[in-house]
Each structure stands twice: as structure tokens, then as C-alpha cells.
Design an enzyme around this catalytic site. Sequence first.
Site, PDB file in Angstrom:
ATOM      1  N   ARG A   9       7.743   1.573  -3.301  1.00  0.00           N
ATOM      2  CA  ARG A   9       8.363   2.580  -4.162  1.00  0.00           C
ATOM      3  C   ARG A   9       8.879   1.976  -5.464  1.00  0.00           C
ATOM      4  O   ARG A   9       8.899   2.644  -6.504  1.00  0.00           O
ATOM      5  CB  ARG A   9       9.496   3.272  -3.415  1.00  0.00           C
ATOM      6  CG  ARG A   9       9.014   4.153  -2.261  1.00  0.00           C
ATOM      7  CD  ARG A   9      10.192   4.717  -1.466  1.00  0.00           C
ATOM      8  NE  ARG A   9       9.752   5.597  -0.401  1.00  0.00           N
ATOM      9  CZ  ARG A   9       9.411   5.180   0.821  1.00  0.00           C
ATOM     10  NH1 ARG A   9       9.451   3.893   1.117  1.00  0.00           N
ATOM     11  NH2 ARG A   9       9.021   6.048   1.747  1.00  0.00           N
ATOM     12  N   GLN A  56      -6.273  -1.882   2.526  1.00  0.00           N
ATOM     13  CA  GLN A  56      -5.730  -1.643   3.863  1.00  0.00           C
ATOM     14  C   GLN A  56      -6.621  -0.665   4.621  1.00  0.00           C
ATOM     15  O   GLN A  56      -6.825   0.468   4.185  1.00  0.00           O
ATOM     16  CB  GLN A  56      -4.308  -1.079   3.779  1.00  0.00           C
ATOM     17  CG  GLN A  56      -3.634  -0.975   5.140  1.00  0.00           C
ATOM     18  CD  GLN A  56      -2.290  -0.281   5.077  1.00  0.00           C
ATOM     19  OE1 GLN A  56      -2.214   0.905   4.788  1.00  0.00           O
ATOM     20  NE2 GLN A  56      -1.223  -1.017   5.328  1.00  0.00           N
ATOM     21  N   PRO A 111       0.830  -1.214   0.000  1.00  0.00           N
ATOM     22  CA  PRO A 111       0.000   0.000   0.000  1.00  0.00           C
ATOM     23  C   PRO A 111       0.859   1.257   0.000  1.00  0.00           C
ATOM     24  O   PRO A 111       1.849   1.344   0.723  1.00  0.00           O
ATOM     25  CB  PRO A 111      -0.809  -0.125   1.293  1.00  0.00           C
ATOM     26  CG  PRO A 111       0.009  -1.025   2.166  1.00  0.00           C
ATOM     27  CD  PRO A 111       0.697  -1.982   1.248  1.00  0.00           C
ATOM     28  N   TYR A 157       0.749   4.404  13.390  1.00  0.00           N
ATOM     29  CA  TYR A 157      -0.664   4.761  13.343  1.00  0.00           C
ATOM     30  C   TYR A 157      -1.407   4.115  14.507  1.00  0.00           C
ATOM     31  O   TYR A 157      -0.804   3.474  15.359  1.00  0.00           O
ATOM     32  CB  TYR A 157      -1.233   4.447  11.964  1.00  0.00           C
ATOM     33  CG  TYR A 157      -0.512   5.229  10.879  1.00  0.00           C
ATOM     34  CD1 TYR A 157      -0.492   6.626  10.915  1.00  0.00           C
ATOM     35  CD2 TYR A 157       0.196   4.590   9.867  1.00  0.00           C
ATOM     36  CE1 TYR A 157       0.195   7.364   9.957  1.00  0.00           C
ATOM     37  CE2 TYR A 157       0.891   5.317   8.899  1.00  0.00           C
ATOM     38  CZ  TYR A 157       0.888   6.697   8.952  1.00  0.00           C
ATOM     39  OH  TYR A 157       1.579   7.435   8.020  1.00  0.00           O
TER      40      TYR A 157
END
Length: 373
Positions: free
Chosen positions: A327, A105, A27, A187
Site C-alpha cells: 500500500r 506471483q 504484489p 488461498y
Amino acid sequence: MSLLFSPLTLPAPRGGLTLPNRLVVAPMCQYSANNGCATDWHLMHWGNLLNSGAAMVTIEATAVLPEGRITPNCLGLWDDRTEAALTDHLQRARALAPSAAVCLQLAHAGRKASSALPWQGGQLLTPAQGGWETFAPSALPHLPNETAPTAISAARLIEIREAFVTAARRAARLGVEAVELHGAHGYLLHQFLSPLANQRSDAYGGSFENRIRFPLEVFAAVRQAFDGVLGLRLSATDWVEGGWDLPQSIELAQRLRAAGCNFIHVSSGGVSPLQKIALGAGYQVPFAQAIRAATGMVTTSVGLITEAQQAEAILQAGDADLIALARGFLYQPRWGWQAAAALGGTVQASPQYWRCLPREAQTAFGKVTVAQR
């Protein structure tokens, strides 16, 4: 035969999901939503990634509540409006690509919410800048100079858990094959796990058993609501002394497996600016290997995996079951094609692209025929 291009079946209550290869798109936040709604940027982005050759594409952190967004432009799935936008753009993207599994996600940013876009500094937004009240296990800011978040009340814990459940039900209606809960990168769920962010004095803080309680409650509730493949992304270590670490990650993974978790996506860091990450090629692979060895779970390894031979070596060594790139796919959306050519594997590609292969990669799409006159 290349392990990277061999199949793997992930179990699920509705029946196993067989992936034709072990390559996953991780993600990647795009910060391109409009009030939580997917936009044409996502249509282009997902269409690209679904044409990458990866067996499964993971949609970026998708907030289960408006205040759970990292930035004002983060994707969401908290009401009919956000569900309709995600459904429309995802269906159109999937229609423009070969068949591939989609994982969504689900996330809540906790104290890292209300941030500016990365290309606008990425720092906490003030109310005058369009920021909002943030919530976390404890009233501890991510950075010392920031406004402290509001400690989550017992009643609000229930609301957040139910928001994950409702979003998971919406995800099922979207037709995604898998859901990944975001328990990494500092998070909300990671904030509960880490003693650096969680200093509660109730049943959800203090001891290891208390700190894992809320993430496990969220997972169990989502498992009841979603019968597809369900996994969790985990920061295996905070890279800070006294923080969350690998032994705790292994114990949590064992609990998750018992609760019906189908895979662990192993990352690290993100909860503290004091982290000292030992960066290097495949630097997170040992964490995935240790969790896999201790639990027998399907593990996904991610982080500075850039070459096909490197990915293959990780699988051959038994260090992971799936390889995720983030990436790498942004820079080279056809990374999967190149890896198949390098390792003698095959991937699916849209017929419009069949004639593109260079001479040395003619077998990467399997047996295809293109005629012209």
C-alpha cells in the site's frame, strides 16, 4: 552505508540475480483484467512501479486457472491469450522505466475464488451474479453462511499442480527474473497447510507431513520448470489457536530450502475470519526474523513498514534481507526515491525525471547532469 540501498544477490539455477537495493514492491491485486488478460490499467500501474526506485517489482496474484481467480477481473496466465496480453503490457511498461527485476506471483484462490470486486462488497458470488464453482482441500466454506467449495479430487490435484508448472513456463517466456508462489492469505496452497481449512482424510490432510505435501509437490514441480529465482509467500501464522503457526512455518521453510527455494516472503493471516491479528508497526517482522534465524534463508519482511528509517533498522538488526511495501507504493509510487534521499542512497530514475529532485535530495539519482538553454 545504508543497508536498504546495498546490493543483494539471489541465487538461481540459471545464475544469481543481483538486486541493486533491498526494496521490493509487494504484489497488489488490481482487479482490472479482462477475462484474465492484462489491460492498459496494468501498463500504467506497472510503469509507475517500475519507476519507483525499488530493485524488484512483484506482479499481483496471477491465476494459473480461470477458476483460481479471486474475482472475475483478476489477472491470469493459463493460455496463449492471457500470456500474449501479459507479455505485451509488461514489455511496454519495462520499456518506459529503468532496468528493474520483475517477479510474477502465481496463485490459485481455492475457496476464496469467485468473489465480488472489493469495491462491490468482496463477497462470494452466486452463479446468477457470474460466480463459479470453487475448489478447496475440504468442503469447508471460508465463511459459515457461504456455499461450500468442492473438495479437490486426487486427479484434480494433478491438474492444478500441472497448471502451476505450465504458468511457470509461460512466466519464463515473459522474461521475468523471478516467480513467487502464493502460499499465504488463505488461498489454495495456504488452505492445504492450515488445519482450519484442510480436514482431508487422505495423504494430503491430517498430519503436518500430509498438509505440506501438496504445496511441496507444487513447489518441486515449478522448480523443475523454472530456472530463475523462485520463492514462496507464506502466512507465518493463522492468528487462530489450533491453526497454522510459526513453528510449522519454520519447518516448512527448511523443507523448501532443501527443495531449491531462493527466498521466503513472510506475511500472515487470511485463512479464517476468526483471526485476531496484533496490528502494529512492523508487526510481521518477528516472523521473518525467526524464519531467517532458523533456516538461514533470504527472507522478505512486509506489513506496516512505512518509513525509510524503519526499513533500515529492520535490515541493520538482521531481521530480514529484503523489505517489501504494498500500500505504501500505491499511495506514494516514488517511495524509493524518498527513502534514498533520507538514507543517503541512490536509485535509478528515467532521465525525463532527473530534474525533479528538490535541493535537499540532489544525490538520490547519483551523478546525473541536466542542461537546458
